[in-house]
Design a protein around this motif. Structure first.
Motif, PDB file in Angstrom:
ATOM      1  N   UNK A  84     -19.358 -38.847  40.234  1.00 39.30           N
ATOM      2  CA  UNK A  84     -17.953 -38.694  40.548  1.00 39.30           C
ATOM      3  C   UNK A  84     -17.750 -38.866  42.053  1.00 39.30           C
ATOM      4  N   UNK A  85     -16.732 -39.599  42.425  1.00 39.97           N
ATOM      5  CA  UNK A  85     -16.417 -39.814  43.829  1.00 39.97           C
ATOM      6  C   UNK A  85     -15.815 -38.567  44.455  1.00 39.97           C
ATOM      7  N   UNK A  86     -16.057 -38.413  45.732  1.00 39.22           N
ATOM      8  CA  UNK A  86     -15.451 -37.335  46.498  1.00 39.22           C
ATOM      9  C   UNK A  86     -14.034 -37.762  46.880  1.00 39.22           C
ATOM     10  N   UNK A  87     -13.058 -36.894  46.684  1.00 41.65           N
ATOM     11  CA  UNK A  87     -11.676 -37.197  47.047  1.00 41.65           C
ATOM     12  C   UNK A  87     -11.498 -36.988  48.547  1.00 41.65           C
ATOM     13  N   UNK A  88     -10.695 -37.850  49.162  1.00 41.01           N
ATOM     14  CA  UNK A  88     -10.388 -37.735  50.583  1.00 41.01           C
ATOM     15  C   UNK A  88      -8.912 -37.410  50.717  1.00 41.01           C
ATOM     16  N   UNK A  89      -8.626 -36.331  51.435  1.00 44.16           N
ATOM     17  CA  UNK A  89      -7.253 -35.913  51.703  1.00 44.16           C
ATOM     18  C   UNK A  89      -7.066 -36.019  53.213  1.00 44.16           C
ATOM     19  N   UNK A  90      -6.196 -36.928  53.639  1.00 47.77           N
ATOM     20  CA  UNK A  90      -6.017 -37.157  55.074  1.00 47.77           C
ATOM     21  C   UNK A  90      -4.561 -36.998  55.455  1.00 47.77           C
ATOM     22  N   UNK A  91      -4.331 -36.357  56.584  1.00 50.30           N
ATOM     23  CA  UNK A  91      -2.973 -36.173  57.092  1.00 50.30           C
ATOM     24  C   UNK A  91      -2.838 -36.824  58.455  1.00 50.30           C
ATOM     25  N   UNK A  92      -1.909 -37.750  58.562  1.00 53.47           N
ATOM     26  CA  UNK A  92      -1.654 -38.476  59.797  1.00 53.47           C
ATOM     27  C   UNK A  92      -0.146 -38.402  60.014  1.00 53.47           C
ATOM     28  N   UNK A  93       0.296 -37.619  60.970  1.00 54.11           N
ATOM     29  CA  UNK A  93       1.732 -37.411  61.108  1.00 54.11           C
ATOM     30  C   UNK A  93       2.344 -38.196  62.242  1.00 54.11           C
ATOM     31  N   UNK A  94       1.652 -39.223  62.707  1.00 58.44           N
ATOM     32  CA  UNK A  94       2.153 -40.102  63.781  1.00 58.44           C
ATOM     33  C   UNK A  94       2.604 -39.232  64.945  1.00 58.44           C
ATOM     34  N   UNK A  95       3.790 -39.477  65.468  1.00 59.88           N
ATOM     35  CA  UNK A  95       4.273 -38.700  66.611  1.00 59.88           C
ATOM     36  C   UNK A  95       5.483 -37.867  66.182  1.00 59.88           C
ATOM     37  N   UNK A  96       5.439 -37.307  64.984  1.00 54.37           N
ATOM     38  CA  UNK A  96       6.595 -36.612  64.438  1.00 54.37           C
ATOM     39  C   UNK A  96       6.486 -35.094  64.437  1.00 54.37           C
ATOM     40  N   UNK A  97       5.476 -34.520  65.042  1.00 52.17           N
ATOM     41  CA  UNK A  97       5.337 -33.064  65.080  1.00 52.17           C
ATOM     42  C   UNK A  97       4.926 -32.633  66.476  1.00 52.17           C
ATOM     43  N   UNK A  98       5.412 -31.464  66.887  1.00 50.55           N
ATOM     44  CA  UNK A  98       4.910 -30.878  68.126  1.00 50.55           C
ATOM     45  C   UNK A  98       3.538 -30.288  67.827  1.00 50.55           C
ATOM     46  N   UNK A  99       2.822 -29.891  68.857  1.00 52.06           N
ATOM     47  CA  UNK A  99       1.508 -29.271  68.643  1.00 52.06           C
ATOM     48  C   UNK A  99       1.660 -28.013  67.792  1.00 52.06           C
ATOM     49  N   UNK A 100       2.690 -27.205  68.057  1.00 48.76           N
ATOM     50  CA  UNK A 100       2.900 -25.970  67.286  1.00 48.76           C
ATOM     51  C   UNK A 100       3.180 -26.282  65.815  1.00 48.76           C
ATOM     52  N   UNK A 101       4.020 -27.283  65.553  1.00 56.03           N
ATOM     53  CA  UNK A 101       4.308 -27.690  64.166  1.00 56.03           C
ATOM     54  C   UNK A 101       3.033 -28.154  63.469  1.00 56.03           C
ATOM     55  N   UNK A 102       2.237 -28.923  64.178  1.00 58.83           N
ATOM     56  CA  UNK A 102       1.010 -29.463  63.601  1.00 58.83           C
ATOM     57  C   UNK A 102       0.001 -28.362  63.302  1.00 58.83           C
ATOM     58  N   UNK A 103      -0.114 -27.393  64.199  1.00 56.84           N
ATOM     59  CA  UNK A 103      -1.025 -26.270  63.949  1.00 56.84           C
ATOM     60  C   UNK A 103      -0.579 -25.483  62.713  1.00 56.84           C
ATOM     61  N   UNK A 104       0.717 -25.274  62.570  1.00 61.04           N
ATOM     62  CA  UNK A 104       1.230 -24.559  61.395  1.00 61.04           C
ATOM     63  C   UNK A 104       0.894 -25.320  60.113  1.00 61.04           C
ATOM     64  N   UNK A 105       1.018 -26.633  60.150  1.00 56.85           N
ATOM     65  CA  UNK A 105       0.697 -27.452  58.981  1.00 56.85           C
ATOM     66  C   UNK A 105      -0.785 -27.324  58.624  1.00 56.85           C
ATOM     67  N   UNK A 106      -1.650 -27.439  59.616  1.00 53.74           N
ATOM     68  CA  UNK A 106      -3.089 -27.360  59.354  1.00 53.74           C
ATOM     69  C   UNK A 106      -3.479 -25.957  58.895  1.00 53.74           C
ATOM     70  N   UNK A 107      -2.891 -24.933  59.474  1.00 50.36           N
ATOM     71  CA  UNK A 107      -3.182 -23.560  59.045  1.00 50.36           C
ATOM     72  C   UNK A 107      -2.782 -23.355  57.588  1.00 50.36           C
ATOM     73  N   UNK A 108      -1.680 -23.946  57.165  1.00 54.85           N
ATOM     74  CA  UNK A 108      -1.257 -23.848  55.764  1.00 54.85           C
ATOM     75  C   UNK A 108      -2.265 -24.555  54.857  1.00 54.85           C
ATOM     76  N   UNK A 109      -2.771 -25.696  55.284  1.00 55.64           N
ATOM     77  CA  UNK A 109      -3.767 -26.423  54.491  1.00 55.64           C
ATOM     78  C   UNK A 109      -5.058 -25.613  54.410  1.00 55.64           C
ATOM     79  N   UNK A 110      -5.413 -24.928  55.476  1.00 61.79           N
ATOM     80  CA  UNK A 110      -6.629 -24.114  55.482  1.00 61.79           C
ATOM     81  C   UNK A 110      -6.585 -23.018  54.416  1.00 61.79           C
TER      82      UNK A 110
END
Length: 73
Positions: free
Chosen positions: A1-27
């Motif tokens: 079975x292949x390993x699934x890859x989940x990637x998030x690339x938000x271009x330039x649409x989030x501030x650092x604080x917004x991006x940290x909140x997104x990654x913390x939610x994924x964690x």
């Protein structure tokens, strides 16, 4: 079975604080590293900030920057 890859690339649409909140939610989502690889791809100016997530099992990628203040360029 292949390993699934989940990637998030938000271009330039989030501030650092917004991006940290997104990654913390994924964690908080339980993932089995044997079945999934999570990759966070912040804008290059945040790369060193987000490299700490490699300790949580995430891979970190980079993208380029643009002179515009936000958007997908």
């Amino acid at each position: 079975m292949r390993k699934k890859i989940i990637a998030g690339n938000w271009k330039m649409n989030k501030t650092a604080a917004d991006a940290h909140a997104l990654v913390e939610a994924v964690l908080k989502v339980e993932t089995d590293p044997a079945k999934k690889q999570v990759i966070v791809i912040p804008p290059q100016i945040y790369l060193s900030e987000f490299s700490k997530y490699t300790q949580a099992g995430f891979a970190v990628g980079a993208q380029n920057c643009h002179a515009m203040p936000e958007g997908a360029y």
